[in-house]
Design an enzyme around this catalytic site. Structure first.
Site, short mmCIF file in Angstrom:
data_model
loop_
_atom_site.label_atom_id
_atom_site.label_comp_id
_atom_site.label_asym_id
_atom_site.label_seq_id
_atom_site.Cartn_x
_atom_site.Cartn_y
_atom_site.Cartn_z
N PHE A 172 14.25 4.27 10.40
CA PHE A 172 12.88 3.86 10.14
C PHE A 172 12.08 5.23 9.93
O PHE A 172 12.34 6.17 10.66
CB PHE A 172 12.42 3.20 11.24
CG PHE A 172 11.08 2.34 11.02
CD1 PHE A 172 11.23 1.11 10.70
CD2 PHE A 172 9.92 3.04 10.88
CE1 PHE A 172 9.95 0.39 10.33
CE2 PHE A 172 8.60 2.30 10.60
CZ PHE A 172 8.80 0.93 10.51
N VAL A 173 11.34 5.11 8.74
CA VAL A 173 10.74 6.23 8.54
C VAL A 173 9.04 5.95 8.42
O VAL A 173 8.60 5.07 7.93
CB VAL A 173 11.20 7.08 6.93
CG1 VAL A 173 12.77 7.50 7.54
CG2 VAL A 173 11.12 6.09 5.97
N ASP A 190 4.19 3.10 6.58
CA ASP A 190 3.67 3.00 7.97
C ASP A 190 4.30 2.28 8.91
O ASP A 190 5.77 1.87 8.62
CB ASP A 190 2.57 1.81 7.59
CG ASP A 190 3.10 0.71 7.11
OD1 ASP A 190 3.84 0.45 6.65
OD2 ASP A 190 2.57 -0.29 7.99
N LYS A 237 17.21 3.63 0.25
CA LYS A 237 18.12 3.11 1.48
C LYS A 237 19.20 2.16 0.95
O LYS A 237 19.15 0.98 1.06
CB LYS A 237 17.42 2.39 2.58
CG LYS A 237 16.66 3.18 3.54
CD LYS A 237 16.32 2.22 4.57
CE LYS A 237 15.17 2.94 5.67
NZ LYS A 237 14.78 1.94 6.54
N ASP A 258 14.66 -0.75 -0.31
CA ASP A 258 15.30 -1.28 0.74
C ASP A 258 16.22 -2.19 0.52
O ASP A 258 17.35 -2.03 -0.13
CB ASP A 258 14.17 -1.42 1.96
CG ASP A 258 14.58 -1.41 3.44
OD1 ASP A 258 15.67 -1.47 3.79
OD2 ASP A 258 13.81 -1.72 4.15
N ARG A 311 0.57 6.46 7.75
CA ARG A 311 0.50 6.44 6.20
C ARG A 311 0.11 7.96 5.45
O ARG A 311 0.34 8.38 4.84
CB ARG A 311 -0.35 5.21 5.62
CG ARG A 311 0.17 4.01 5.57
CD ARG A 311 -0.55 3.06 4.93
NE ARG A 311 -0.18 1.65 5.07
CZ ARG A 311 0.75 1.05 4.55
NH1 ARG A 311 1.79 1.48 3.93
NH2 ARG A 311 0.92 -0.34 5.11
N LYS A 315 0.69 -1.09 -0.02
CA LYS A 315 -0.08 -0.24 -0.01
C LYS A 315 0.91 1.34 -0.10
O LYS A 315 0.50 2.23 -0.36
CB LYS A 315 -0.82 0.08 1.50
CG LYS A 315 -1.54 -1.11 1.53
CD LYS A 315 -2.28 -1.09 2.94
CE LYS A 315 -2.90 -2.45 3.12
NZ LYS A 315 -3.21 -2.45 4.74
N GLY A 316 2.16 1.22 0.48
CA GLY A 316 2.83 2.01 0.61
C GLY A 316 3.13 3.26 -0.37
O GLY A 316 3.06 4.24 -0.23
N GLU A 361 7.54 2.78 -6.14
CA GLU A 361 7.45 2.25 -4.83
C GLU A 361 7.62 3.61 -4.01
O GLU A 361 8.12 4.65 -4.30
CB GLU A 361 8.70 1.23 -4.78
CG GLU A 361 8.19 0.12 -4.90
CD GLU A 361 7.87 -0.44 -3.79
OE1 GLU A 361 7.04 0.23 -3.08
OE2 GLU A 361 8.00 -1.62 -3.32
N ASP A 362 7.27 3.39 -2.59
CA ASP A 362 7.53 4.15 -1.56
C ASP A 362 9.09 4.12 -1.26
O ASP A 362 9.69 5.25 -1.01
CB ASP A 362 6.47 4.19 -0.64
CG ASP A 362 6.59 2.61 -0.01
OD1 ASP A 362 6.80 1.81 -0.67
OD2 ASP A 362 6.31 2.72 1.05
C1 PRP Z 1 7.50 -1.75 2.00
C2 PRP Z 1 7.68 -0.97 0.55
C3 PRP Z 1 8.09 -1.85 -0.34
C4 PRP Z 1 9.23 -2.72 0.33
C5 PRP Z 1 10.57 -2.39 0.21
O1 PRP Z 1 6.50 -2.38 2.00
O2 PRP Z 1 6.42 -0.38 0.25
O3 PRP Z 1 7.31 -2.53 -1.12
O4 PRP Z 1 8.86 -2.67 1.84
O5 PRP Z 1 11.18 -3.44 1.07
P1 PRP Z 1 12.47 -4.30 0.21
O6 PRP Z 1 13.20 -3.46 -0.84
O7 PRP Z 1 13.20 -4.68 1.33
O8 PRP Z 1 11.87 -5.38 -0.31
P2 PRP Z 1 5.93 -3.22 3.03
O9 PRP Z 1 5.94 -4.77 3.05
O10 PRP Z 1 5.84 -2.48 4.38
O11 PRP Z 1 4.05 -3.10 2.76
P3 PRP Z 1 3.37 -1.78 2.28
O12 PRP Z 1 3.81 -1.07 1.28
O13 PRP Z 1 1.89 -2.12 2.46
O14 PRP Z 1 3.93 -0.80 3.68
#
Ligand code: PRP
Length: 184
Positions: free
Chosen positions: A157-158, A164, A136, A108, A170, A48-49, A104-105
């Site tokens: 952590f943001v 979220d 990151k 990571d 969010r 959802k991010g 993507e948000d």
């Molecule tokens: C977060 C973000 C990416 C993912 C990135 O999603 O939105 O999809 O993590 O991380 P990575 O590079 O380590 O794979 P999350 O699983 O927190 O779900 P959300 O988008 O619903 O918050």
């Protein structure tokens, strides 16, 4: 397991203000508009991010664009993660032959985007690029880079602007640092 600690967002330090975010989104929107002149784009947001970044980016891009969303199961970011990502909501509309930008948000470890990139390429888009609000680089486990990045950040952590902690924050309009000692 202890329950999450919900610190009021106003007590979390601002990392990027709404104005700083808007400036970067507009700049990336302009760059995409220039690069895709005369073409149309499909933005694919990762729920959802990415929803909030995608909503702003779509409006900052002046060439035709449509958008769609995919969802993946969170692979669990604890110490025992297998790193396996699973699709739980597929595209609604075919992307074969289309110019696609995955949105993507946050980038990571890179596990989510490298899984999605492979999956999207199986649909044979004309081109495939990646836009992320935050990157990151220190956390990367697999080699993947975004084509469009609003901000590179350290390993903190943001929350806010779609991101979220236990599904909260969010809707916070700026991007804030979530305190290290607050239970995440
Ligand atoms: C977060 C973000 C990416 C993912 C990135 O999603 O939105 O999809 O993590 O991380 P990575 O590079 O380590 O794979 P999350 O699983 O927190 O779900 P959300 O988008 O619903 O918050």
């Amino acid at each position: 397991m202890s329950s999450p600690v919900f610190v009021p967002a106003s007590q979390c330090e601002i990392l990027f203000t709404t104005d700083q975010i808007a400036d970067r989104v507009v700049a990336i929107g302009r760059q995409i508009t220039e690069e895709y002149k005369g073409q149309s784009i499909v933005l694919v947001g990762v729920l959802k991010g990415a929803a909030i970044f995608l909503a702003d980016l779509a409006r900052a891009i002046e060439v035709d664009n449509t958008f769609d969303f995919v969802a993946v199961s969170s692979y669990g970011k604890g110490k025992t993660t297998t790193g396996a990502v699973k699709l739980i909501k597929d595209l609604d509309v075919p992307i074969e032959g289309k110019h696609v930008i995955l949105v993507e948000d946050i980038l990571d470890t890179g596990l989510t985007l490298s899984y999605l990139r492979k999956l999207m390429l199986q649909h044979k888009p004309a081109t495939l690029k990646i836009a992320t609000c935050l990157d990151k680089p220190e956390r990367r486990l697999v080699p993947i880079e975004a084509d469009y990045v609003c901000f590179k950040i350290p390993n903190k952590f943001v929350i806010g602007y779609g991101m979220d902690y236990a599904e909260k924050y969010r809707n916070v309009p700026d991007i804030r640092l979530f305190p290290e000692d607050a239970g995440h």
